[in-house]
Design a protein around this motif. Structure first.
Motif, mmCIF file in Angstrom:
data_model
loop_
_atom_site.group_PDB
_atom_site.id
_atom_site.type_symbol
_atom_site.label_atom_id
_atom_site.label_comp_id
_atom_site.label_asym_id
_atom_site.label_seq_id
_atom_site.Cartn_x
_atom_site.Cartn_y
_atom_site.Cartn_z
ATOM 1 N N PRO A 417 -29.602 31.093 -9.910
ATOM 2 C CA PRO A 417 -28.713 30.626 -10.976
ATOM 3 C C PRO A 417 -27.250 30.879 -10.626
ATOM 4 C CG PRO A 417 -29.689 32.732 -11.580
ATOM 5 C CD PRO A 417 -30.320 32.327 -10.274
ATOM 6 N N GLY A 418 -26.373 30.108 -11.243
ATOM 7 C CA GLY A 418 -24.957 30.313 -10.991
ATOM 8 C C GLY A 418 -24.103 29.289 -11.707
ATOM 9 N N LEU A 419 -22.805 29.355 -11.464
ATOM 10 C CA LEU A 419 -21.850 28.472 -12.112
ATOM 11 C C LEU A 419 -21.501 27.319 -11.174
ATOM 12 C CD1 LEU A 419 -20.212 28.626 -14.863
ATOM 13 C CD2 LEU A 419 -18.241 29.206 -13.419
ATOM 14 N N LYS A 420 -21.556 26.108 -11.717
ATOM 15 C CA LYS A 420 -21.164 24.945 -10.931
ATOM 16 C C LYS A 420 -19.650 24.877 -10.813
ATOM 17 C CE LYS A 420 -23.265 21.918 -13.548
ATOM 18 N NZ LYS A 420 -23.800 20.622 -14.035
ATOM 19 N N GLU A 421 -19.173 24.298 -9.728
ATOM 20 C CA GLU A 421 -17.727 24.129 -9.572
ATOM 21 C C GLU A 421 -17.228 22.908 -10.348
ATOM 22 O OE1 GLU A 421 -13.832 25.073 -8.170
ATOM 23 O OE2 GLU A 421 -15.682 26.151 -8.626
ATOM 24 N N TYR A 422 -18.094 21.893 -10.506
ATOM 25 C CA TYR A 422 -17.715 20.684 -11.242
ATOM 26 C C TYR A 422 -18.821 20.355 -12.236
ATOM 27 C CZ TYR A 422 -14.737 20.349 -7.119
ATOM 28 O OH TYR A 422 -13.861 20.637 -6.102
ATOM 29 N N TYR A 423 -18.442 19.975 -13.438
ATOM 30 C CA TYR A 423 -19.463 19.706 -14.458
ATOM 31 C C TYR A 423 -19.896 18.252 -14.471
ATOM 32 C CZ TYR A 423 -16.455 17.130 -17.697
ATOM 33 O OH TYR A 423 -15.657 16.175 -18.284
ATOM 34 N N ASN A 424 -19.038 17.349 -13.959
ATOM 35 C CA ASN A 424 -19.309 15.915 -14.104
ATOM 36 C C ASN A 424 -19.524 15.198 -12.785
ATOM 37 O OD1 ASN A 424 -16.718 16.187 -13.196
ATOM 38 N ND2 ASN A 424 -15.813 14.686 -14.604
ATOM 39 N N ARG A 425 -19.669 15.925 -11.697
ATOM 40 C CA ARG A 425 -19.997 15.281 -10.429
ATOM 41 C C ARG A 425 -20.790 16.231 -9.549
ATOM 42 N NH1 ARG A 425 -16.438 16.138 -5.934
ATOM 43 N NH2 ARG A 425 -14.562 17.342 -6.415
ATOM 44 N N THR A 426 -21.568 15.663 -8.661
ATOM 45 C CA THR A 426 -22.451 16.447 -7.807
ATOM 46 C C THR A 426 -21.745 16.763 -6.492
ATOM 47 O OG1 THR A 426 -24.399 15.393 -8.760
ATOM 48 C CG2 THR A 426 -24.672 16.494 -6.635
ATOM 49 N N CYS A 427 -21.820 18.034 -6.116
ATOM 50 C CA CYS A 427 -21.265 18.456 -4.821
ATOM 51 C C CYS A 427 -22.246 19.460 -4.217
ATOM 52 C CB CYS A 427 -19.892 19.092 -5.005
ATOM 53 S SG CYS A 427 -19.142 19.670 -3.463
ATOM 54 N N HIS A 428 -23.158 18.956 -3.378
ATOM 55 C CA HIS A 428 -24.165 19.836 -2.794
ATOM 56 C C HIS A 428 -23.592 20.714 -1.692
ATOM 57 C CE1 HIS A 428 -27.448 18.287 -5.102
ATOM 58 N NE2 HIS A 428 -27.224 17.040 -4.700
ATOM 59 N N LEU A 429 -22.539 20.237 -1.047
ATOM 60 C CA LEU A 429 -21.942 21.005 0.038
ATOM 61 C C LEU A 429 -20.451 20.723 0.082
ATOM 62 C CD1 LEU A 429 -22.398 22.871 2.505
ATOM 63 C CD2 LEU A 429 -22.695 20.797 3.892
ATOM 64 N N GLY A 430 -19.655 21.778 0.026
ATOM 65 C CA GLY A 430 -18.207 21.619 0.062
ATOM 66 C C GLY A 430 -17.540 22.931 0.410
ATOM 67 N N LEU A 431 -16.246 22.886 0.619
ATOM 68 C CA LEU A 431 -15.495 24.086 0.961
ATOM 69 C C LEU A 431 -14.170 24.063 0.223
ATOM 70 C CD1 LEU A 431 -15.411 26.662 2.687
ATOM 71 C CD2 LEU A 431 -14.258 25.335 4.460
#
Length: 506
Positions: A417-431
């Motif tokens: 579990p954890g907090l997403k960086e963006y609520y309205n778009r998917t980002c499976h891998l980023g920096l």
């Protein structure tokens, strides 16, 4: 040296490396087996008996090996006893040192049995190699699961977490109560001088906040903590650390307090740290500097058209950086008959009316230089979680609303579990330099920052979920009575942040 001797030396060296590092891997995967004996001394002893047996194995004929198996053990035992008796800081008891080779023997025996079994399996089945690696993966995952469960079983309250909190505090003290340049050197050089300075500032600021929290939770530690907070303040005041801010503004932040240039991030963290020093029971050492810092920030905020100041020239206004200034002014007001409280109140009122995102209801992450919102710029989970944390120091009701909104939009349940960086778009891998490496939508920084509000509002489910994720991703290292996440070797600032957040009890 003859060819035969050279070959034996190479083989013995390979055996030492193979079995020593194999034991070390198991050592780190099973810290629950070692408890208080997880130390440098244990590692040295482990290397000694591994080397003794590896050399013995290459220099004794096969016919005599089993009969003389006790010889390297005797040599090892004599050395181990001498070390235990002669070194005052050697924390390993003699009985543990004498039994430790059984760990190596067990590992070697199990490894050889499994190797024999898997070789037989590989000859019988075409996909035997697949079964072998699948079994190894299951074994490692099982060990990791047991380790995570064991570490997380100690979470839940200040009393249950006391030992772990103290051990992490001691680790950070060893790393950060040092000369300023050494602290800067702890930050990865690959991020550049500016971010090294920022990360060092945040490391000091968050560790200072953690020490204030620990002083409240465990009053018996207050004297030592005050001393360490003072040391951290001295590091932040040093020319070496404030250089990163002076470099961007072309002037020194402390030598130009009567000027009008922002410097808001550096000044606010320093002021907050001094307020923490005073709250923990520190003396009058900074009674001249703190009023100057707060007067400067208050004047510059009120002189700006929007009550906001940029962190750096020509860049956006970062709302979390502004919140640190408001926290410092609020805490100064609490200690000085409400001075600057009108500024705090005015900023919070305007934030609720003008600086919340229309789509989420959360405080925005950035503002334009003129104080207006950007069009189409998303709210970041990492910034929002940090905003919630700072708001708990300013306005608990506002903080609670923001936290509940953040949780409803950005929290992601699951195995990790954890907090997403963006609520309205998917980002499976980023920096992201602030959020960290985004994996499967989760923000490492955002998840860590959310611990602060979860702890403050006694949201045990979210807090335990975050600490579980931290253990899965970070893996606690226990050595010499000090604890830290393995990832602290890469980003020490993360260790400081997590300690500040998890100790932020209301």
């Amino acid at each position: 040296m003859s060819d035969d001797t050279l070959i034996k030396s190479i083989v013995a060296t390979w055996r030492i490396c193979k079995w020593f590092f194999g034991q070390m891997l198991m050592f780190y995967l099973t810290p629950y087996l070692w408890e208080d004996y997880y130390s440098t001394g244990t590692i040295i002893l482990m290397f000694l008996y591994t080397a003794a047996y590896a050399i013995y194995w290459e220099n004794i004929s096969k016919e005599k090996r089993l009969g003389l198996l006790w010889c390297p053990y005797v040599i090892y035992s004599v050395i181990a006893v001498i070390l235990c008796l002669a070194i005052s800081r050697w924390s390993i008891p003699i009985w543990f040192a004498l039994l430790l080779p059984l760990y190596g023997a067990l590992l070697v025996t199990c490894s050889k049995i499994l190797r024999k079994y898997f070789r037989k399996l590989g000859k019988q089945y075409k996909l035997g190699w697949l079964v072998k690696y699948a079994a190894l993966a299951v074994f490692l995952v099982s060990l990791k699961s047991v380790c995570v469960s064991w570490e997380c079983s100690q979470h839940g309250s200040p009393d249950r977490e006391k030992e772990d909190i103290f051990a992490r505090r001691d680790y950070l003290s060893d790393k950060m109560i040092a000369i300023p340049q050494d602290v800067l050197n702890e930050m990865p050089s690959s991020i550049g001088e500016q971010f090294q300075g920022e990360w060092a500032l945040y490391s000091c600021s968050m560790f200072s906040a953690a020490l204030v929290n620990i002083s409240c939770l465990y009053p018996e530690t207050r004297t030592e903590n005050i001393h360490n907070i003072d040391s951290l303040i001295q590091i932040v005041i040093s020319p070496e650390l404030r250089r990163y801010d002076a470099m961007r503004w072309y002037e020194d932040p402390l030598e130009t307090l009567d000027g009008n240039v922002s410097h808001i991030s550096y000044l606010s963290h320093l002021a907050w740290m001094i307020c923490g020093y005073k709250r923990a029971g520190g003396g009058t050492k900074y009674d001249k500097l703190l009023p100057s810092l707060c007067e400067t920030m208050n004047r510059r905020i009120l002189n700006s058209k929007t009550l906001n100041l940029p962190t750096y020239p020509g860049e956006s206004i970062y709302v979390p950086d502004m919140l640190v200034a408001i926290v410092a002014l609020k805490q100064y007001a609490d200690m000085n008959k409400g001075k600057y409280r009108p500024t705090v109140r005015k900023w919070v009122e305007r934030a609720q009316k003008q600086w919340t995102d229309d789509n989420t209801g959360l405080l925005v992450s950035f503002l334009q230089e003129d104080g207006t919102q950007y069009d189409g710029v998303p709210v970041k989970g990492s910034y929002s979680a940090l905003n919630c944390y700072y708001l708990t120091y300013i306005d608990a009701d506002f903080a609670k609303k923001q936290y509940e909104t953040l949780k409803s939009l950005f929290w992601k349940n699951g195995i990790v579990p954890g907090l997403k960086e963006y609520y309205n778009r998917t980002c499976h891998l980023g920096l992201d330099i602030d959020a960290g490496p985004i994996l499967f939508e989760l923000s490492p920084s955002g998840t860590a920052f959310m611990t602060g509000a979860a702890t403050y509002f006694n949201d045990a489910e979210i807090r335990n979920g975050i600490l579980t994720t931290a253990e899965i991703a970070g893996h606690t290292i226990r050595i010499n009575g000090k604890h830290h996440y393995f990832l602290a070797n890469i980003a020490l600032v993360g260790e400081s942040i997590m300690l500040a957040m998890r100790t932020h009890f209301n």
